[in-house]
Design an enzyme around this catalytic site. Structure first.
Site, PDB file in Angstrom:
ATOM      1  N   TYR A   1       7.795  -9.568  -9.151  1.00 43.83           N
ATOM      2  CA  TYR A   1       7.959  -9.290  -7.719  1.00 43.83           C
ATOM      3  C   TYR A   1       9.346  -9.736  -7.243  1.00 43.83           C
ATOM      4  CZ  TYR A   1       6.813  -9.337  -2.708  1.00 43.83           C
ATOM      5  OH  TYR A   1       6.799  -9.115  -1.346  1.00 43.83           O
TER       6      TYR A   1
ATOM      7  N   LYS B   1      12.469  -7.364  -5.833  1.00 41.02           N
ATOM      8  CA  LYS B   1      13.020  -7.473  -4.479  1.00 41.02           C
ATOM      9  C   LYS B   1      14.519  -7.769  -4.519  1.00 41.02           C
ATOM     10  CE  LYS B   1       9.209  -6.600  -2.283  1.00 41.02           C
ATOM     11  NZ  LYS B   1       9.060  -5.364  -1.509  1.00 41.02           N
TER      12      LYS B   1
HETATM   13  P1  NAD Z   1      -0.031  -4.715   2.543  1.00 37.92           P
HETATM   14  O1  NAD Z   1      -0.661  -4.969   1.203  1.00 37.92           O
HETATM   15  O2  NAD Z   1      -0.737  -5.122   3.775  1.00 37.92           O
HETATM   16  O3  NAD Z   1       0.377  -3.169   2.664  1.00 37.92           O
HETATM   17  C1  NAD Z   1       1.002  -2.483   1.605  1.00 37.92           C
HETATM   18  C2  NAD Z   1       0.578  -1.012   1.661  1.00 37.92           C
HETATM   19  O4  NAD Z   1       1.283  -0.330   0.606  1.00 37.92           O
HETATM   20  C3  NAD Z   1      -0.917  -0.791   1.415  1.00 37.92           C
HETATM   21  O5  NAD Z   1      -1.448   0.059   2.401  1.00 37.92           O
HETATM   22  C4  NAD Z   1      -0.963  -0.150   0.032  1.00 37.92           C
HETATM   23  O6  NAD Z   1      -2.046   0.753  -0.135  1.00 37.92           O
HETATM   24  C5  NAD Z   1       0.377   0.570  -0.014  1.00 37.92           C
HETATM   25  N1  NAD Z   1       0.824   0.859  -1.382  1.00 37.92           N
HETATM   26  C6  NAD Z   1       0.687   0.067  -2.475  1.00 37.92           C
HETATM   27  N2  NAD Z   1       1.179   0.696  -3.558  1.00 37.92           N
HETATM   28  C7  NAD Z   1       1.652   1.913  -3.139  1.00 37.92           C
HETATM   29  C8  NAD Z   1       2.270   2.999  -3.783  1.00 37.92           C
HETATM   30  N3  NAD Z   1       2.486   2.995  -5.124  1.00 37.92           N
HETATM   31  N4  NAD Z   1       2.624   4.084  -3.048  1.00 37.92           N
HETATM   32  C9  NAD Z   1       2.389   4.129  -1.702  1.00 37.92           C
HETATM   33  N5  NAD Z   1       1.794   3.114  -1.046  1.00 37.92           N
HETATM   34  C10 NAD Z   1       1.425   2.012  -1.748  1.00 37.92           C
HETATM   35  O7  NAD Z   1       1.396  -5.448   2.428  1.00 37.92           O
HETATM   36  P2  NAD Z   1       2.486  -5.893   3.526  1.00 37.92           P
HETATM   37  O8  NAD Z   1       2.431  -7.368   3.624  1.00 37.92           O
HETATM   38  O9  NAD Z   1       2.416  -5.067   4.741  1.00 37.92           O
HETATM   39  O10 NAD Z   1       3.790  -5.567   2.683  1.00 37.92           O
HETATM   40  C11 NAD Z   1       4.664  -4.502   2.987  1.00 37.92           C
HETATM   41  C12 NAD Z   1       5.978  -4.788   2.317  1.00 37.92           C
HETATM   42  O11 NAD Z   1       6.469  -6.065   2.738  1.00 37.92           O
HETATM   43  C13 NAD Z   1       5.914  -4.850   0.793  1.00 37.92           C
HETATM   44  O12 NAD Z   1       7.060  -4.233   0.236  1.00 37.92           O
HETATM   45  C14 NAD Z   1       5.934  -6.336   0.523  1.00 37.92           C
HETATM   46  O13 NAD Z   1       6.437  -6.633  -0.753  1.00 37.92           O
HETATM   47  C15 NAD Z   1       6.844  -6.835   1.613  1.00 37.92           C
HETATM   48  N6  NAD Z   1       6.738  -8.258   1.934  1.00 37.92           N
HETATM   49  C16 NAD Z   1       5.554  -8.821   2.269  1.00 37.92           C
HETATM   50  C17 NAD Z   1       5.502 -10.178   2.525  1.00 37.92           C
HETATM   51  C18 NAD Z   1       4.199 -10.863   2.855  1.00 37.92           C
HETATM   52  O14 NAD Z   1       4.150 -12.093   2.877  1.00 37.92           O
HETATM   53  N7  NAD Z   1       3.132 -10.129   3.118  1.00 37.92           N
HETATM   54  C19 NAD Z   1       6.650 -10.971   2.458  1.00 37.92           C
HETATM   55  C20 NAD Z   1       7.853 -10.365   2.135  1.00 37.92           C
HETATM   56  C21 NAD Z   1       7.882  -9.002   1.857  1.00 37.92           C
END
Ligand code: NAD
Length: 257
Positions: free
Chosen positions: A157, A161
């Site tokens: 991961y 990123k």
């Molecule tokens: P989440 O799990 O709530 O939502 C992610 C969505 O992406 C889900 O609806 C899932 O079905 C969809 N998804 C997964 N694989 C996919 C694919 N191959 N094609 C299309 N859609 C796909 O996560 P979130 O927390 O909203 O995360 C969104 C972004 O933010 C991600 O890139 C994550 O890495 C990043 N992020 C999250 C955090 C955190 O703490 N939650 C921190 C930093 C970065």
């Protein structure tokens, strides 16, 4: 209205940051293409947008597949006539992602395919559409872990990123004179499904919270507000940026007691 007459495509819009951004962008006047692999979740986001009087359409795409990415961009142009904002937000954090010794090649490959190749493919097909529209904004979701190491490792991961940040900077420069801006959103730890299913005990949550100066997890809505700024013309001189929205985590050496 901060996004009047804009068309925005958001990947991973069935949950978390993507869903909240779809709701906010639509409330600010954008027509939104909701993309996810989870059809029922994506369709629910569209229902929520329409429920608040906005305009959205759902299309299924796995961002790690080129044919799916090409189709999702085509759907935006066929449905709404153009594309102005490309939000490459879909991402995964695999439960078996660990240190270099323990993490399997399968977990590494899957994580890279969705988190890094997915952003590349979104740009590959999205940027030509933005050019056809006369310019636009690309937002790529990276993470604070692209900037900081952790003793609770998730190497695939983290590396994915870091790649998103490097890719973002390069594309920002390549397209700077084509009226296309490319920025990375770096969220801190959030109170969303992605992180909370990993931090499934109070002890695990506390182990992270101690490093966040604000003393709490961020909310998806707070990331949507940041994405709104990056998507709108208000950020017209911002490109190639690492936009950290993280409760102070990347500024901290010692956190408050
Ligand atoms: P989440 O799990 O709530 O939502 C992610 C969505 O992406 C889900 O609806 C899932 O079905 C969809 N998804 C997964 N694989 C996919 C694919 N191959 N094609 C299309 N859609 C796909 O996560 P979130 O927390 O909203 O995360 C969104 C972004 O933010 C991600 O890139 C994550 O890495 C990043 N992020 C999250 C955090 C955190 O703490 N939650 C921190 C930093 C970065």
């Amino acid at each position: 209205m901060r996004l009047p007459d804009k068309v925005a495509l958001i990947t991973g819009a069935g949950s978390g940051i993507g869903r909240e951004t779809a709701l906010l962008f639509a409330a600010e006047g954008a027509r939104v293409v909701v993309v996810d692999v989870n059809d029922s979740a994506g369709e629910e986001t569209v229902r929520m947008v329409r429920g608040q009087g906005g305009e959205a359409t759902y299309t299924h795409a796995d961002v790690s597949k080129a044919t799916d990415c090409e189709r999702m961009v085509r759907t935006a142009e066929e449905t709404y006539g153009k594309l102005n904002v490309m939000f490459n937000n879909a991402g995964i954090l695999h439960a078996a992602d660990d240190d270099a010794i323990t993490t399997s090649e399968e977990v590494w490959d899957l994580t890279m395919a969705v988190n890094l190749k997915g952003v590349f493919l979104g740009c590959k097909y999205g940027i030509p559409a933005l050019r056809r529209a006369g310019g636009g904004s690309v937002i790529n979701t990276a993470s604070f872990v692209a900037l900081l190491g952790a003793a609770t490792p998730q190497v695939a991961y983290t590396a994915s990123k870091g790649g998103v940040l490097a890719l973002t900077r390069e594309l920002a420069i390549v397209h700077a004179r084509q009226n296309i801006r490319v920025n990375a959103l770096c969220p801190g730890p959030l109170h969303t499904e992605l992180l909370m299913k990993i931090l499934d005990t109070e002890e695990k949550k506390q182990r992270r919270l101690v490093h966040i100066p604000m003393g709490r997890f961020g909310e998806a809505k707070e990331m949507a507000q940041a994405a709104l700024y990056l998507a709108s013309d208000e950020s017209s001189f911002l490109t190639g940026a690492t936009f950290s929205v993280d409760g102070g985590i990347t500024a901290a050496y010692v956190t408050p007691l």
